[in-house]
Write an enzyme that holds these catalytic residues in place. Structure first.
Site, short mmCIF file in Angstrom:
data_model
loop_
_atom_site.label_atom_id
_atom_site.label_comp_id
_atom_site.label_asym_id
_atom_site.label_seq_id
_atom_site.Cartn_x
_atom_site.Cartn_y
_atom_site.Cartn_z
N HIS A 142 0.82 -1.21 0.00
CA HIS A 142 0.00 0.00 0.00
C HIS A 142 0.86 1.28 0.00
O HIS A 142 1.95 1.31 0.56
CB HIS A 142 -1.01 0.00 1.15
CG HIS A 142 -0.42 -0.08 2.54
ND1 HIS A 142 -0.05 1.04 3.26
CD2 HIS A 142 -0.16 -1.14 3.34
CE1 HIS A 142 0.41 0.65 4.45
NE2 HIS A 142 0.36 -0.65 4.52
N ASP A 193 -0.07 4.37 1.22
CA ASP A 193 -0.22 5.32 2.33
C ASP A 193 0.57 4.87 3.56
O ASP A 193 0.85 3.69 3.76
CB ASP A 193 -1.70 5.48 2.71
CG ASP A 193 -2.34 4.16 3.12
OD1 ASP A 193 -2.19 3.16 2.40
OD2 ASP A 193 -2.99 4.13 4.19
N ASP A 205 6.57 0.82 6.33
CA ASP A 205 5.21 0.28 6.23
C ASP A 205 4.42 1.24 5.35
O ASP A 205 3.98 2.27 5.83
CB ASP A 205 4.58 0.16 7.62
CG ASP A 205 3.12 -0.28 7.59
OD1 ASP A 205 2.65 -0.68 6.51
OD2 ASP A 205 2.47 -0.20 8.64
N GLU A 207 -4.91 2.14 3.08
CA GLU A 207 -4.94 0.87 3.83
C GLU A 207 -5.01 1.13 5.32
O GLU A 207 -5.70 0.43 6.07
CB GLU A 207 -3.69 0.04 3.48
CG GLU A 207 -3.71 -1.38 4.01
CD GLU A 207 -3.12 -1.57 5.39
OE1 GLU A 207 -3.20 -2.66 5.93
OE2 GLU A 207 -2.57 -0.58 5.97
ZN LIG Z 1 1.06 -1.72 6.26
#
Ligand SMILES: [Zn+2]
Length: 374
Positions: A77, A79, A107, A140
């Site tokens: 993802h 974001d 992340d 997400e």
């Molecule tokens: Zn994540």
């Protein structure tokens, strides 16, 4: 085969673009032309009509160069959990982190950069592969919104791999819980706390009694619950008439989740009844559980590929949801792959360059194993 410097450069470039949820377009605009230059067909869906963001999901497809091979997807993802407009990167002994004043964005850019490097390596070296799709999602972190609203008609892959959990690289997440959130409003009655408190009903006292009786934290091996937000009250001299509370419950067992949510509701209604207050609860079903096994092809391919690289591979149960919950609910078997991202959702977030490289190698290996397992 993996170009370590090129991969590290791409990862850092991506981290330096500030992409909180609903504001991913700036990075999608950078990544899409890179994928198109590699021969992938790119489509942005209209998920943002529903997410309220500035961009939809990016679905990129690399046509097969080998007939009959299983079509697969890789996903990550765009974001990040919070903005990081003033990111300062520190690199020490191959470990990439921030100066401690912001998140890094590993992340999930620590999942996305290796996917893109892997696709580069596959195309550069003309490695035999089936159709490979990249499902690069938005929003997400705010409830898997991009995945929930992805244009299903654009997905042709029969199984998928989401690069969006912590190390060690080689780990395969095969199950994750269902999550419900509870939006609770307790309504009491205001009164002057000094002159006539007996005329009031304190919503704060109601929620306090309810929470005192509520089973929270770890309920059992598969189930957790938490009250995360309490808001209410204006002044010490007013009996508080209203409290708003947000809570959640998760379980990898649907029945246990229902029981826990019911228990939380019962506790709230009981306490409200004792005080003569009213309670309103809105339950939002965030995502559904899934459970794969070692015998599922998607898990087998991930583990076989990991072993081919001498990566230690093991199965792990997740305590939280990811886009894989949504893809599994769509009927596409999807597992989550361990990446190098550590201390996510904190300002100590970091990732080792060795793990970026391992993740990219694993993606290439999965594409190879999938091509040969047709
Ligand atoms: Zn994540």
């Amino acid at each position: 085969m993996i170009n370590r410097d090129r991969l590290t450069g791409l990862f850092l470039d991506m981290c330096r673009v500030n992409t909180p949820a609903r504001k991913e377009k700036v990075l999608v605009d950078i990544i899409q032309p890179q994928l198109e230059a590699l021969g992938l067909t790119c489509v942005r869906d209209k998920a943002n009509v529903n997410t309220g963001g500035d961009c939809g999901n990016l679905i990129a497809t690399l046509p097969a160069n080998m007939p009959g091979a299983t079509p697969i997807f890789f996903s990550s993802h765009f974001d990040t959990v919070e903005p990081n407009p003033n990111l300062i990167v520190v690199i020490e002994d191959g470990l990439i982190r921030t100066d401690g004043t912001s998140i890094l964005g590993a992340d999930d850019k620590g999942g996305m950069a290796p996917i893109i490097e892997a696709v580069r390596v596959i195309t550069e070296n003309d490695i035999p592969h089936g159709e490979i799709q990249l499902l690069l999602t938005v929003s997400e972190e705010i409830g898997l919104l991009g995945a929930h609203h992805i244009d299903r008609s654009l997905i042709s892959a029969g199984m998928g791999f989401v690069l969006d959990t912590g190390p060690p690289v080689g780990t395969v997440v095969f199950t994750a819980p269902t999550q419900d959130t509870l939006d609770i409003t307790i309504t009491g009655r205001p009164a002057h706390a000094g002159f006539e408190p007996e005329k009031g009903i304190s919503a704060i006292q109601v929620i306090a009694r309810a929470i005192e009786r509520m089973k929270l934290g770890r309920i059992d091996a598969e189930t957790t619950a938490n009250v995360g937000i309490i808001q209410g009250g204006q002044a010490t001299n007013i009996v508080c008439p209203e409290v708003k509370v947000r809570a959640e419950a998760r379980s990898r067992d649907g029945m246990k989740l229902r029981n826990q949510v019911q228990h939380m509701m019962d506790t709230l209604h009981e306490a409200a009844g004792e005080f003569g207050a009213t309670v309103d609860v809105k339950i939002n079903h965030m995502y559904d559980t899934y459970r794969l096994t070692e015998n599922d092809e998607v898990v087998r391919i991930a583990q076989t590929a990991a072993r081919s690289l001498n990566l230690e591979t093991g199965l792990r149960e997740a305590g939280g949801g990811s886009d894989a919950n949504v893809f599994n609910a769509m009927g596409i078997p999807t597992c989550v792959l361990g990446t190098g991202m550590r201390n996510i959702h904190t300002h100590q977030e970091c990732i080792h360059i060795d793990d970026l490289v391992r993740s990219a190698e694993w993606v290439v290996a999965i594409a190879k194993v999938a091509a040969n397992s047709a």
